[in-house]
Design a protein around this motif. Structure first.
Motif, PDB file in Angstrom:
ATOM      1  N   TYR A 199       0.832  -1.205   0.000  1.00 19.57           N
ATOM      2  CA  TYR A 199       0.000   0.000   0.000  1.00 19.57           C
ATOM      3  C   TYR A 199       0.869   1.259   0.000  1.00 19.57           C
ATOM      4  CZ  TYR A 199      -2.836   3.795   1.883  1.00 19.57           C
ATOM      5  OH  TYR A 199      -3.424   5.014   2.092  1.00 19.57           O
TER       6      TYR A 199
ATOM      7  N   GLN B  67      -3.978  -2.335   6.045  1.00 19.19           N
ATOM      8  CA  GLN B  67      -4.506  -0.996   5.814  1.00 19.19           C
ATOM      9  C   GLN B  67      -5.999  -1.022   5.520  1.00 19.19           C
ATOM     10  OE1 GLN B  67      -1.354  -1.891   4.615  1.00 19.19           O
ATOM     11  NE2 GLN B  67      -0.505  -0.680   6.298  1.00 19.19           N
ATOM     12  N   VAL B  68      -6.501  -2.171   5.028  1.00 17.60           N
ATOM     13  CA  VAL B  68      -7.946  -2.308   4.847  1.00 17.60           C
ATOM     14  C   VAL B  68      -8.653  -2.110   6.183  1.00 17.60           C
ATOM     15  CG1 VAL B  68      -9.814  -3.872   4.168  1.00 17.60           C
ATOM     16  CG2 VAL B  68      -7.677  -3.837   2.868  1.00 17.60           C
TER      17      VAL B  68
ATOM     18  N   LEU C   6      -7.076   1.775   7.950  1.00 22.11           N
ATOM     19  CA  LEU C   6      -7.491   2.996   7.252  1.00 22.11           C
ATOM     20  C   LEU C   6      -8.967   2.909   6.860  1.00 22.11           C
ATOM     21  CD1 LEU C   6      -4.376   3.547   4.946  1.00 22.11           C
ATOM     22  CD2 LEU C   6      -4.857   4.598   7.160  1.00 22.11           C
TER      23      LEU C   6
ATOM     24  N   ARG D 287     -11.262   4.186   3.091  1.00 20.68           N
ATOM     25  CA  ARG D 287     -11.409   3.169   2.058  1.00 20.68           C
ATOM     26  C   ARG D 287     -12.849   2.725   1.910  1.00 20.68           C
ATOM     27  NH1 ARG D 287     -14.053  -0.906   4.883  1.00 20.68           N
ATOM     28  NH2 ARG D 287     -12.808  -1.796   6.565  1.00 20.68           N
TER      29      ARG D 287
ATOM     30  N   PHE E 239      -8.964   3.036  -2.011  1.00 20.05           N
ATOM     31  CA  PHE E 239      -8.403   3.862  -0.953  1.00 20.05           C
ATOM     32  C   PHE E 239      -8.383   5.327  -1.367  1.00 20.05           C
ATOM     33  CE2 PHE E 239      -6.331  -0.215  -0.001  1.00 20.05           C
ATOM     34  CZ  PHE E 239      -6.473  -0.278   1.377  1.00 20.05           C
TER      35      PHE E 239
ATOM     36  N   SER F 201      -5.959   8.237  -0.661  1.00 21.23           N
ATOM     37  CA  SER F 201      -4.608   8.362  -0.144  1.00 21.23           C
ATOM     38  C   SER F 201      -4.558   9.255   1.085  1.00 21.23           C
ATOM     39  CB  SER F 201      -3.682   8.937  -1.228  1.00 21.23           C
ATOM     40  OG  SER F 201      -2.429   9.297  -0.682  1.00 21.23           O
ATOM     41  N   HIS F 202      -3.856   8.784   2.117  1.00 19.19           N
ATOM     42  CA  HIS F 202      -3.663   9.603   3.308  1.00 19.19           C
ATOM     43  C   HIS F 202      -2.636  10.706   3.059  1.00 19.19           C
ATOM     44  CE1 HIS F 202      -0.297   6.793   3.496  1.00 19.19           C
ATOM     45  NE2 HIS F 202       0.292   7.595   4.346  1.00 19.19           N
TER      46      HIS F 202
ATOM     47  N   ARG G  95      -7.365   8.842  -5.223  1.00 17.40           N
ATOM     48  CA  ARG G  95      -8.023   7.555  -5.054  1.00 17.40           C
ATOM     49  C   ARG G  95      -7.243   6.466  -5.786  1.00 17.40           C
ATOM     50  NH1 ARG G  95     -13.132   7.760  -3.005  1.00 17.40           N
ATOM     51  NH2 ARG G  95     -13.915   5.951  -4.173  1.00 17.40           N
TER      52      ARG G  95
END
Length: 375
Positions: free
Chosen positions: A61, A96-97, A100, A104, A113, A115-116, A121
């Motif tokens: 990720y 991360q699923v 975050l 998402r 996702f 993006s942080h 996207r």
């Protein structure tokens, strides 16, 4: 011709062996320092090698977002990019699923996702996760899964498990097999024994080069983690490597090796090093504590790292009090050295048939109260 694990000895459920890969052999049990973005924080690649580490971890990720898998591929792959010719395992982004979840959207086909970093996207599917890790040239590729959060109801864990098993099958088809490279499936199912058994059955029917146990160390506590391992690990194929994801403390490692786990990764030793905490045979030290201000003694006798061979506890204390970046660098080096020595000690004990006594001695040494509670 693909990645294999060769058994060398067993002592109870504990196992010693060798992971054979396209990028070199790794003795197991082994601990993988976490290099999420292509670097182990506060460490050069030479420093990581000096700790005794034989394999490191990267993250699909994070590398997908920055600098991008295509760019890494154009620059010669992740091994060359980060100066690590040895084996690299890449986590698929499944954690991360979970972590975050506010950024998402998940559906039957994959995860989208936000993006942080910049809000852009990105779509991650089982096939795209395989493509990214192939471009990175990951030695060990992980299937895309949904890391089941805790707590989760049986219904929630079951639905998550079904999705992860569907994705695992799709990843198996999309994976590009090469000599010495491998694909690991990830066992999910929360803390429900029958769901863990269903997951193992589904993954072994698909067939993978190794099997990871995911969805633990997410808040359930050590006792429940060990109980879940007790019912899961015996079901896994005996001739394949077993990887416990995201674990953990020294006590966690000893308990999991006792139960037959071969591979580990965790941010604990590097994060602790950045926050003035050192792992030593007696327990954990907080180098910010005033008791260390005049301590002209090594952090740990006999440790070969530069924090111990070249500096005193007083100097390390000074570095953290002064906010100098050398403090986190030295303490991270020490903690990773300690973890590698811990793994070597357990391996030697398994090979010698004395693991139970060795594990008991380690635990007895950690009974001293943690100094982080001191003023």
């Amino acid at each position: 011709m693909r990645l294999t694990w060769d058994a060398a000895a067993r002592d109870g459920a504990a196992r010693a062996g060798t992971l054979r890969t396209a990028h070199g052999d790794v003795p197991t049990p082994t601990f993988m320092p976490v290099g999420t973005a292509g670097t182990v924080k506060a460490m050069t690649a030479d420093a990581v090698r000096a700790t005794g580490a034989g394999i490191v971890l990267g993250n699909t990720y994070h590398l997908m977002l920055r600098p991008g898998a295509e760019r890494v591929a154009a620059l010669g792959g992740l091994h060359r990019f980060m100066d690590w010719p040895g084996p690299i395992l890449t986590d698929s982004g499944g954690f991360q699923v979970m972590s975050l979840s506010k950024l998402r959207e998940i559906d039957a086909g994959g995860v989208t996702f936000q993006s942080h970093l910049d809000g852009s996207r990105h779509r991650l599917t089982p096939a795209r996760a395989m493509d990214i890790q192939h471009k990175l040239d990951a030695t060990i590729t992980m299937v895309l899964d949904e890391c089941t959060p805790w707590p989760a109801t049986e219904e929630q864990a079951g639905a998550s498990l079904a999705l992860s098993m569907r994705w695992a099958a799709e990843a198996r088809v999309a994976f590009v097999a090469r000599p010495g490279y491998g694909l690991f499936g990830i066992v999910q199912g929360g803390t429900y024994p029958h769901l863990r058994a269903q997951s193992v059955e589904a993954l072994t029917a698909i067939g993978f080069d190794g099997y990871a146990v995911g969805g633990l160390a997410v808040g359930e506590g050590q006792a429940l983690m060990f109980a879940t391992l007790d019912v899961t690990v015996p079901l896994l194929p005996g001739d394949a490597p077993r990887y416990l994801m995201g674990v953990g403390t020294p006590d966690d490692l000893v308990g999991a090796v006792t139960r037959g786990i071969d591979m580990f990764d965790c941010v604990i030793p590097t994060r602790a090093g950045r926050t003035a905490r050192a792992f030593v045979p007696e327990g954990t030290l907080n180098l910010r504590n005033a008791r260390h201000a005049g301590a002209d003694v090594p952090l740990q006798d006999g440790c070969p790292c530069p924090a111990c061979t070249r500096h005193s506890r007083a100097y390390l204390h000074h570095l953290f009090r002064a906010g100098e970046m050398l403090g986190p660098m030295l303490l991270t080096w020490h903690n990773l050295t300690y973890y590698q020595a811990l793994m070597r000690g357990m391996r030697d004990a398994i090979l010698d048939g004395r693991f139970a006594g060795h594990a008991a001695a380690l635990r007895a040494g950690w009974r001293r109260p943690d100094e982080t509670d001191d003023p």
